[in-house]
Design a protein around this motif. Structure first.
Motif, PDB file in Angstrom:
ATOM      1  N   ALA A 281       1.027 -27.753  12.564  1.00 53.75           N
ATOM      2  CA  ALA A 281       1.913 -28.836  11.815  1.00 53.75           C
ATOM      3  C   ALA A 281       2.973 -28.865  11.452  1.00 53.75           C
ATOM      4  O   ALA A 281       3.975 -29.463  11.304  1.00 53.75           O
ATOM      5  CB  ALA A 281       0.642 -29.125  10.749  1.00 53.75           C
ATOM      6  N   GLU A 282       3.452 -27.518  11.005  1.00 56.15           N
ATOM      7  CA  GLU A 282       4.924 -27.127  10.674  1.00 56.15           C
ATOM      8  C   GLU A 282       5.568 -27.329  11.766  1.00 56.15           C
ATOM      9  O   GLU A 282       6.742 -27.655  11.682  1.00 56.15           O
ATOM     10  CB  GLU A 282       4.934 -25.980  10.026  1.00 56.15           C
ATOM     11  CG  GLU A 282       4.227 -25.720   8.437  1.00 56.15           C
ATOM     12  CD  GLU A 282       4.114 -24.219   8.240  1.00 56.15           C
ATOM     13  OE1 GLU A 282       4.284 -24.121   6.960  1.00 56.15           O
ATOM     14  OE2 GLU A 282       4.127 -23.453   8.847  1.00 56.15           O
ATOM     15  N   ALA A 283       5.228 -26.950  13.035  1.00 52.38           N
ATOM     16  CA  ALA A 283       5.978 -26.700  14.176  1.00 52.38           C
ATOM     17  C   ALA A 283       6.260 -28.278  14.629  1.00 52.38           C
ATOM     18  O   ALA A 283       7.364 -28.434  14.873  1.00 52.38           O
ATOM     19  CB  ALA A 283       5.171 -25.986  15.306  1.00 52.38           C
ATOM     20  N   MET A 284       5.370 -28.954  14.629  1.00 50.38           N
ATOM     21  CA  MET A 284       5.563 -30.337  14.809  1.00 50.38           C
ATOM     22  C   MET A 284       6.776 -31.150  14.124  1.00 50.38           C
ATOM     23  O   MET A 284       7.603 -31.941  14.355  1.00 50.38           O
ATOM     24  CB  MET A 284       4.237 -31.350  14.676  1.00 50.38           C
ATOM     25  CG  MET A 284       3.073 -31.142  15.518  1.00 50.38           C
ATOM     26  SD  MET A 284       1.620 -32.237  15.608  1.00 50.38           S
ATOM     27  CE  MET A 284       2.623 -33.628  16.066  1.00 50.38           C
ATOM     28  N   SER A 285       6.658 -30.766  12.664  1.00 46.90           N
ATOM     29  CA  SER A 285       7.346 -31.068  11.623  1.00 46.90           C
ATOM     30  C   SER A 285       9.013 -30.918  12.078  1.00 46.90           C
ATOM     31  O   SER A 285       9.959 -31.567  11.875  1.00 46.90           O
ATOM     32  CB  SER A 285       7.157 -30.893  10.514  1.00 46.90           C
ATOM     33  OG  SER A 285       7.658 -29.541  10.008  1.00 46.90           O
ATOM     34  N   ASN A 286       9.037 -29.850  12.783  1.00 49.67           N
ATOM     35  CA  ASN A 286      10.486 -29.318  13.269  1.00 49.67           C
ATOM     36  C   ASN A 286      10.967 -29.403  14.708  1.00 49.67           C
ATOM     37  O   ASN A 286      11.760 -29.041  14.979  1.00 49.67           O
ATOM     38  CB  ASN A 286      10.446 -27.555  12.929  1.00 49.67           C
ATOM     39  CG  ASN A 286      10.591 -27.248  11.571  1.00 49.67           C
ATOM     40  OD1 ASN A 286      11.504 -27.340  10.963  1.00 49.67           O
ATOM     41  ND2 ASN A 286       9.529 -27.065  10.868  1.00 49.67           N
TER      42      ASN A 286
END
Length: 365
Positions: A281-286
Motif C-alpha cells: 500500500a505504501e509503494a502504491m501511494s508513492n
C-alpha cells in the motif's frame, strides 16, 4: 465518551521504532474526530507518537503475569477508576486477552486482527473464534483474506465482522520523479523472501550498470543487530554484489517513505501469507512499480496495479525485474496505475473506523 486502544506489548509506539500495527494506529489517529478522547496503552517508549494520548507502562516481573496480560491488567485498573460511563476498548492482535478484558470491565470491546486468526493464541480453533464473537461487539480484519480465515467453520454472527484495510498517509501531491533504483523493504527473515531478492540481483545486476539496488531492513524491528545467521548471510551476499547494491539497515518510516518516493521498482517476494501488505500500500501511494508474490492479502491490495508472481522463486523474480528494467513503457505504466488507483488512504480508514465507533457508542448500555 472515551476510547482505549490496547497495543501488543512488543509494539513500540515510538517515533523511531514503530512497526506495522503502531503505524496503522498512528495513521488512523491522524484523522479521527475522536482524537481528544483516545488513550493508547502500550509498553513505555522514549519518543511516543501522539505523546498526549499515549500511556506508557513498564513491565514488572513481580506481577507474575505475561507482558500482555500485565499491560491489559494495568489498562483496566486505569479505566475502571474513570467515572466516564461511555467507554470503548479496542484490542489489537491479542485475541487471548478477550476473556481477561471482558471479565474485568463493563465496557464494549472490539478486536483487531492484523494476522491470521488461525495461527494466534486465543483464536486458533472454531470454538475460540465463536467465543470471541460472543464477547466482542465488533471484529475488524485487515483484509478479506484474514476475514475468511476467521470465518472458516463459523456460520453465526457474521455481521459483527468487518474488513478495515490499513490506512496509509500519502504525503505527495503529485507523481514523484523516479530514480533508477529497485528496492526491498522488510524484516530480514526467511518468510519475507529477501533471499530471493538477493539471489535474483546476483543474476541481473551486471546487466544494468546504471541501476541501483536497495535493501532496507534488519532481523529485528527497531535495531541493526543482525545476529541471526540467515540475516547475516543475506547481508553478506547482498553486499558482495558490489557498489550498485546499497544496504541501509533498519530505518524509520520517514526514511522508508523517502526511498519509496525515489524508487522505480519495489519488490515484495514474501513466502508467508501476508495478512495485508502494508509495504504494498505504501509503494502504491508513492507510485512505484510493484513486483510481488501472489500470497495472502497482497493481491487484494495490488489487484491489476502491479505484477504478481505465482509460486515465486529467484529465477522468476530475476526474469520479472529484468523485464521491467528493460521495458520503460511497461514500468511507467505500472507506476501510473499504482499512483492513480491507490485507495488505501488513512483518511478513508479513519473515517470508516470512526463510523463504527459512533454506532457502538449509540448502542444501549
Amino acid at each position: 465518551m472515551k476510547i482505549n486502544i490496547l497495543l501488543p506489548y512488543k509494539e513500540k509506539f515510538d517515533e523511531n521504532k514503530a512497526s506495522s500495527v503502531s503505524i496503522t494506529v498512528r495513521n488512523n489517529l491522524l484523522h479521527s474526530k475522536y482524537l481528544d478522547r483516545i488513550k493508547i496503552f502500550g509498553q513505555n517508549v522514549d519518543f511516543p507518537i501522539f505523546k498526549d494520548n499515549f500511556f506508557g507502562i513498564r513491565y514488572s516481573v513481580l506481577s507474575l503475569k505475561s507482558k500482555n496480560k500485565f499491560l491489559a491488567h494495568e489498562m483496566l485498573k486505569i479505566i475502571n477508576k474513570d467515572s466516564d460511563k461511555k467507554q470503548l476498548i479496542e484490542i489489537h492482535n491479542r485475541p487471548y486477552l478477550i476473556d481477561q478484558v471482558t471479565k474485568q470491565n463493563r465496557f464494549p470491546v472490539t478486536l483487531f486482527f492484523h494476522n491470521d486468526p488461525q495461527t494466534m493464541n486465543g483464536s486458533k480453533s472454531v470454538k475460540d473464534r465463536q467465543k470471541i464473537l460472543e464477547k466482542c461487539v465488533a471484529i475488524f480484519c485487515v483484509s478479506e483474506f484474514i476475514k475468511k480465515k476467521f470465518l472458516q467453520g463459523i456460520n453465526d454472527d457474521k455481521k459483527k465482522i468487518h474488513v478495515l484495510y490499513n490506512g496509509v498517509e500519502r504525503k505527495l501531491i503529485r507523481f514523484p520523479i523516479k530514480n533508477k533504483e529497485v528496492l526491498f523493504v522488510g524484516r530480514l527473515v526467511p518468510e519475507k523472501g529477501v533471499h530471493f531478492y538477493v539471489d535474483a540481483l546476483e543474476l541481473i545486476a551486471d546487466n544494468h550498470p546504471k541501476w541501483r539496488f536497495g535493501l532496507i531492513g534488519s532481523f529485528r524491528l527497531g535495531d541493526n543487530e543482525n545476529i541471526d545467521s540467515y540475516a547475516s548471510e543475506v547481508i553478506k551476499k547482498f553486499n558482495s554484489i558490489g557498489p550498485q547494491a546499497q544496504f541501509y539497515g533498519y530505518q524509520d518510516n520517514r526514511f522508508v517513505q523517502e526511498k519509496m518516493k525515489d524508487a522505480s521498482i519495489l519488490v515484495i517476494p514474501s513466502l508467508w501469507q501476508e495478512p495485508f501488505g502494508l509495504v504494498a500500500a505504501e509503494a502504491m501511494s508513492n507510485g512505484a512499480c510493484i513486483i510481488a508474490s501472489r500470497v495472502g492479502g497482497i493481491p487484494e491490495i495490488i489487484e491489476s496495479n502491479g505484477i504478481l508472481i505465482n509460486n515465486i522463486n529467484h529465477k522468476k523474480l530475476s526474469e520479472t525485474i529484468n523485464n521491467v528494467i528493460k521495458n520503460d513503457n511497461l514500468r511507467k505504466d505500472y507506476q501510473r496505475k499504482a499512483w492513480k488507483n491507490f485507495s488505501f488512504s488513512s483518511v478513508t480508514s479513519s473515517k470508516r473506523l470512526d463510523h463504527f465507533r459512533k454506532i457502538i457508542f449509540s448502542m444501549p448500555v
